[in-house]
Design an enzyme around this catalytic site. Structure first.
Site, mmCIF file in Angstrom:
data_model
loop_
_atom_site.group_PDB
_atom_site.id
_atom_site.type_symbol
_atom_site.label_atom_id
_atom_site.label_comp_id
_atom_site.label_asym_id
_atom_site.label_seq_id
_atom_site.Cartn_x
_atom_site.Cartn_y
_atom_site.Cartn_z
ATOM 1 N N GLU A 159 -60.995 -77.630 -8.525
ATOM 2 C CA GLU A 159 -61.884 -77.341 -7.407
ATOM 3 C C GLU A 159 -63.368 -77.339 -7.785
ATOM 4 O OE1 GLU A 159 -58.984 -76.106 -7.910
ATOM 5 O OE2 GLU A 159 -57.927 -75.720 -6.053
ATOM 6 N N GLU A 198 -51.484 -74.355 -6.718
ATOM 7 C CA GLU A 198 -51.421 -73.036 -6.062
ATOM 8 C C GLU A 198 -50.095 -72.857 -5.327
ATOM 9 O OE1 GLU A 198 -55.325 -73.732 -4.239
ATOM 10 O OE2 GLU A 198 -55.897 -71.770 -5.003
ATOM 11 N N GLY A 200 -54.642 -77.152 -4.614
ATOM 12 C CA GLY A 200 -53.653 -76.519 -3.735
ATOM 13 C C GLY A 200 -52.239 -76.823 -4.165
ATOM 14 N N ALA A 254 -55.381 -80.001 -1.738
ATOM 15 C CA ALA A 254 -55.711 -80.051 -0.308
ATOM 16 C C ALA A 254 -56.183 -81.473 0.004
ATOM 17 C CB ALA A 254 -56.817 -79.058 -0.011
HETATM 18 N N1 T1G Z 1 -57.257 -85.652 -0.746
HETATM 19 C C1 T1G Z 1 -57.388 -86.826 -0.069
HETATM 20 N N2 T1G Z 1 -57.246 -88.053 -0.642
HETATM 21 C C2 T1G Z 1 -56.961 -88.071 -1.953
HETATM 22 C C3 T1G Z 1 -56.812 -86.877 -2.726
HETATM 23 C C4 T1G Z 1 -56.968 -85.634 -2.062
HETATM 24 N N3 T1G Z 1 -56.816 -84.474 -2.694
HETATM 25 N N4 T1G Z 1 -56.531 -87.248 -4.007
HETATM 26 C C5 T1G Z 1 -56.509 -88.589 -4.035
HETATM 27 N N5 T1G Z 1 -56.766 -89.090 -2.815
HETATM 28 C C6 T1G Z 1 -56.771 -90.503 -2.431
HETATM 29 C C7 T1G Z 1 -57.887 -91.271 -3.117
HETATM 30 O O1 T1G Z 1 -59.084 -91.180 -2.361
HETATM 31 C C8 T1G Z 1 -57.322 -92.669 -3.138
HETATM 32 O O2 T1G Z 1 -57.468 -93.188 -1.822
HETATM 33 C C9 T1G Z 1 -55.826 -92.443 -3.346
HETATM 34 O O3 T1G Z 1 -55.569 -91.082 -2.920
HETATM 35 C C10 T1G Z 1 -55.411 -92.597 -4.785
HETATM 36 O O4 T1G Z 1 -56.286 -91.738 -5.544
HETATM 37 C C11 T1G Z 1 -56.884 -75.249 -1.527
HETATM 38 C C12 T1G Z 1 -59.097 -76.725 -1.538
HETATM 39 C C13 T1G Z 1 -54.306 -87.206 -7.895
HETATM 40 C C14 T1G Z 1 -55.126 -87.634 -10.226
HETATM 41 O O5 T1G Z 1 -59.279 -82.644 -6.679
HETATM 42 O O6 T1G Z 1 -57.636 -86.292 -9.071
HETATM 43 O O7 T1G Z 1 -56.858 -78.393 -3.415
HETATM 44 O O8 T1G Z 1 -58.923 -95.173 -2.411
HETATM 45 O O9 T1G Z 1 -57.363 -93.621 -6.830
HETATM 46 O O10 T1G Z 1 -56.215 -92.653 -10.115
HETATM 47 O O11 T1G Z 1 -57.678 -74.622 -3.625
HETATM 48 O O12 T1G Z 1 -56.509 -88.869 -7.020
HETATM 49 O O13 T1G Z 1 -56.432 -95.435 -2.152
HETATM 50 O O14 T1G Z 1 -57.884 -94.954 -0.134
HETATM 51 O O15 T1G Z 1 -57.655 -91.188 -7.526
HETATM 52 O O16 T1G Z 1 -53.726 -92.292 -9.543
HETATM 53 C C15 T1G Z 1 -58.019 -80.588 -5.381
HETATM 54 C C16 T1G Z 1 -58.118 -85.239 -6.517
HETATM 55 C C17 T1G Z 1 -58.433 -80.708 -3.959
HETATM 56 C C18 T1G Z 1 -57.333 -83.985 -6.889
HETATM 57 C C19 T1G Z 1 -54.499 -89.517 -8.731
HETATM 58 N N6 T1G Z 1 -57.389 -81.802 -5.832
HETATM 59 N N7 T1G Z 1 -57.359 -86.440 -6.816
HETATM 60 O O17 T1G Z 1 -55.353 -90.405 -9.413
HETATM 61 O O18 T1G Z 1 -55.395 -92.339 -7.761
HETATM 62 S S1 T1G Z 1 -59.248 -79.228 -3.407
HETATM 63 C C20 T1G Z 1 -58.105 -82.766 -6.456
HETATM 64 C C21 T1G Z 1 -57.231 -86.883 -8.099
HETATM 65 C C22 T1G Z 1 -57.999 -78.097 -3.248
HETATM 66 C C23 T1G Z 1 -57.280 -75.745 -2.900
HETATM 67 C C24 T1G Z 1 -58.431 -76.700 -2.869
HETATM 68 C C25 T1G Z 1 -56.540 -88.212 -8.253
HETATM 69 C C26 T1G Z 1 -55.103 -88.112 -8.786
HETATM 70 P P1 T1G Z 1 -57.691 -94.791 -1.612
HETATM 71 P P2 T1G Z 1 -56.801 -92.248 -6.957
HETATM 72 P P3 T1G Z 1 -55.159 -91.990 -9.283
#
Ligand code: T1G
Length: 654
Positions: free
Chosen positions: A127, A107, A104, A65
């Site tokens: 999450e 999912e 997500g 998400a």
């Molecule tokens: N949402 C918004 N921005 C995100 C994002 C996300 N999920 N993931 C990364 N970014 C932005 C980050 O802030 C950065 O921005 C850029 O993308 C590159 O990220 C319904 C509710 C995917 C492994 O927890 O683990 O789904 O600094 O520097 O090192 O059940 O990003 O460039 O402006 O980390 O290559 C669950 C979180 C959400 C994954 C990539 N998902 N992201 O790593 O790049 S909750 C997560 C990561 C959810 C559902 C629930 C990593 C990555 P900027 P980065 P990276």
């Protein structure tokens, strides 16, 4: 056919390919959800389509998400509804997973009828690391695809699994040898021929946990969570999923997700997620080409130097390590090899990787070996004259624009730079021990530092997968200065009635990994003692000063390394020591302080107020670039509980 900005449909014969293109990580923003829902509807009305491949543009599948949307009222279409539509589709959908399928994103893949992953892809439900639980069916569909124990591990730890591990657990049907789209297309064709498989929601859990396992899991999680709620909430959601009809469990999961999304813990963890990515912003803004990091010099092969060298080798760099003589070189090489072999044992390095990293290390005592290096990091004895001598020798042999970095943890880097021929190329790189593990890197900028030196520090942090925080020059920079402030306050509480083990227990209950006295025993009391003795001459006469720590040091009690410090040690375990309590009582008496009881709340309130006051001073003096950098420093370098957000977040100053 463009359905919304980030979602398009293309066709190849009887195959439809739905592509999500929402940089940087294909997060499921509202537009992505709307586009996906529209795609399902369109494909239902395309009788010629027999199967669908769900693919992503860019470097990764859906990374979850859009975290910036969490904590706000969710906008339709909601992700569970989109996933339900895919799952109910008349034709099979196959997810083509590359990079990361997280939260997500995974999912959505579970709502598909098949899953193919590229080599090197990772799949997870992280999450809980954001203070929530999966909110779109992850806790219900995953245990209906893979064994309960594997699902429990993924969901309660938030740790992703590799594509190869996902194949063994059944999370994916295949791992593509080379062309992912081709492999996913083949899988889609096979499912079209066999007939769309039964949706996960309509299956029973694969191998649910026995009752006893749930209780054991809860005990384990409670110990590790250190007060964080989301892992236990995830376990409760999984238990619902094992004991209730799938659709009822789905409803309960969503309610739990929405409730947690609005929690303080989730707000804190979102704050940390973005703060880590914002940290060290000025390094990225530095307009200069960084030094080449393919071959880096390290001077000093003690604990820190060896850790720094190992981190560089693990990042793929060549390392020329300088030590005094052959014996010291051999000892340093032994330390470094030990670290690399540890990484190999933990599966972070395969056999070839271990051999390659080891081969990229050269040790010697001749500085000439460093001449080709554009960056040299010194990690010699923490003394200004010793470091000055090292930099003088480097000045004489290094290229004019080579960067000289000091790993000092508190010396004046301005003064050190001023003693070199080219002060603008000197920078502080304060690593934390163990240097190959700890993510925090304090980059100490001098008043005259060049953009090239700053850009090099930023490039090095990225290469070593560390989080850089920029600090100005002052005593202790950001982290050690703040820690010294609350450590002093803890010593005053000892004089007023508390005991070390009581303060440590209060800090652990608050969520710290270790209490301040156990930390000192681990690090060694002698370094801080030497600093206090150096400062004694300039300490204001009216400044309150506790002598307890000095008295322990005068007895040679430097902590674990001498077998006793604040604690004594039995079989390596810290034990409260009556001798230390006796010294504390003597000091209270000498000072005429009537000792009083301290509650855990008293102790934490005192520590927080000192930590926040010193943090504010660090901010006001421009030593830190922002309050989020202070939170990142205290969390990554000093064990501040991540799920509390950091001292500045807690103080409402972010
Ligand atoms: N949402 C918004 N921005 C995100 C994002 C996300 N999920 N993931 C990364 N970014 C932005 C980050 O802030 C950065 O921005 C850029 O993308 C590159 O990220 C319904 C509710 C995917 C492994 O927890 O683990 O789904 O600094 O520097 O090192 O059940 O990003 O460039 O402006 O980390 O290559 C669950 C979180 C959400 C994954 C990539 N998902 N992201 O790593 O790049 S909750 C997560 C990561 C959810 C559902 C629930 C990593 C990555 P900027 P980065 P990276």
């Amino acid at each position: 056919m463009k359905l919304s900005d980030p979602v398009t449909i293309s066709q190849k014969g009887d195959l439809a390919i739905v592509t999500i293109d929402n940089p940087p990580v294909n997060a499921t923003s509202q537009a992505v959800r709307a586009g996906l829902l529209e795609a399902v509807k369109r494909i239902e009305a395309m009788p010629e389509v027999a199967a669908v491949v769900l693919a992503c543009a860019g470097r990764t599948f859906v990374a979850g998400a859009d975290i910036t949307e969490l904590g706000k009222p969710p906008r339709e279409p909601h992700l569970p509804d989109v996933i339900a539509a895919i799952e109910a589709s008349r034709v099979p959908w196959v997810a083509a997973i590359k990079g990361a399928a997280l939260g997500g994103g995974l999912e959505i893949a579970l709502g598909c009828h098949g899953r193919v992953a590229a080599r090197g892809a990772k799949l997870g439900l992280p999450e809980v690391t954001l203070g929530i639980v999966p909110g779109a069916g992850g806790t219900v569909r995953l245990p209906r695809l893979i064994a309960g124990a594997d699902a429990l591990d993924m969901i309660t730890t938030g740790k992703p699994v590799s594509a190869e591990k996902a194949l063994t657990t059944g999370l994916v049907d295949a791992v593509a040898e080379d062309d992912l789209l081709e492999a996913a297309t083949a899988r889609a064709g096979a499912l079209a021929a066999e007939g769309r498989p039964v949706a996960l929601l309509d299956r029973d859990p694969v191998a649910p946990l026995a009752d006893a396992d749930w209780d054991a899991a809860a005990d384990r999680l409670r110990k590790k969570a250190r007060g964080q709620a989301s892992p236990l909430e995830a376990l409760a959601a999984l238990r619902d999923s094992a004991n209730l009809p799938a659709r009822e469990a789905l409803t309960r999961e969503r309610a739990r997700f929405l409730r947690l999304s609005g929690s303080e813990e989730a707000a804190a963890l979102r704050h940390v997620f973005f703060s880590e990515r914002r940290a060290g912003a000025s390094l990225k803004a530095a307009e200069a080409a960084p030094a080449d990091l393919g071959h880096v010099g390290v001077i000093g092969g003690g604990t820190m130097g060896a850790g720094i060298a190992a981190a560089l080798l693990l990042s793929g760099s060549r390392v020329s390590l300088i030590e005094r003589d052959e014996a010291s070189c051999a000892a340093a090489a032994g330390r470094i090899t030990g670290i690399l072999e540890g990484s190999h044992k933990r599966g972070l390095l395969d056999d070839a990787g271990l051999a390659d990293a080891t081969a990229r290390l050269e040790t010697g005592s001749d500085y000439a070996a460093l001449t080709p290096c554009e960056l040299v990091i010194e990690a010699v004895f923490e003394d200004m004259d010793v470091k000055t001598e090292v930099f003088a020798r480097l000045d004489a042999i290094m290229a004019p624009d080579a960067i000289l970095a000091s790993n000092t943890s508190y010396l004046d880097v301005n003064a050190l730079a001023a003693r070199t021929a080219r002060p603008e190329r000197v920078i502080g790189l304060h690593f934390f021990s163990p240097a190959h593990v700890m993510k925090l890197l304090e980059v100490v900028r001098t008043d005259v530092v060049s953009d090239r030196a700053l850009a090099t520090a930023g490039a090095l942090a990225k290469r070593l997968r560390k989080t850089p925080v920029v600090a100005g020059v002052c005593d202790g920079f950001i982290g050690n200065r703040i820690m010294s402030a609350y450590r002093r306050e803890c010593d005053f509480m000892l004089e007023e009635g508390a005991l070390p083990w009581q303060i440590d227990a209060a800090m652990r209950d608050f969520g710290f990994a270790m209490g301040i006295y156990a930390v000192q025993d681990m690090a060694g009391l002698d370094v801080a003692w030497a600093m206090r003795k150096r400062r004694a001459a300039t300490r204001p006469a009216d400044e309150r000063y506790s002598r307890i720590a000095d008295r322990l040091c005068e007895m040679g009690r430097f902590g674990r390394k001498t077998g006793a410090g604040w604690y004594s040690y039995e079989d390596g375990k810290p034990v409260p020591d009556p001798l230390v309590e006796g010294i504390i009582l003597e000091e209270s008496e000498r000072l005429g302080i009537a000792r009083r009881d301290f509650s855990e709340a008293d102790i934490i309130a005192r520590i927080m107020s000192l930590m926040q006051a010193e943090a504010q001073a660090v901010l006001d003096e421009g030593i830190a670039e922002g309050p989020t950098d202070i939170d990142v420093t205290m969390i990554l370098g000093y064990g501040f509980p991540r799920h509390k957000g950091g001292p500045m977040f807690l103080a409402g100053r972010v």
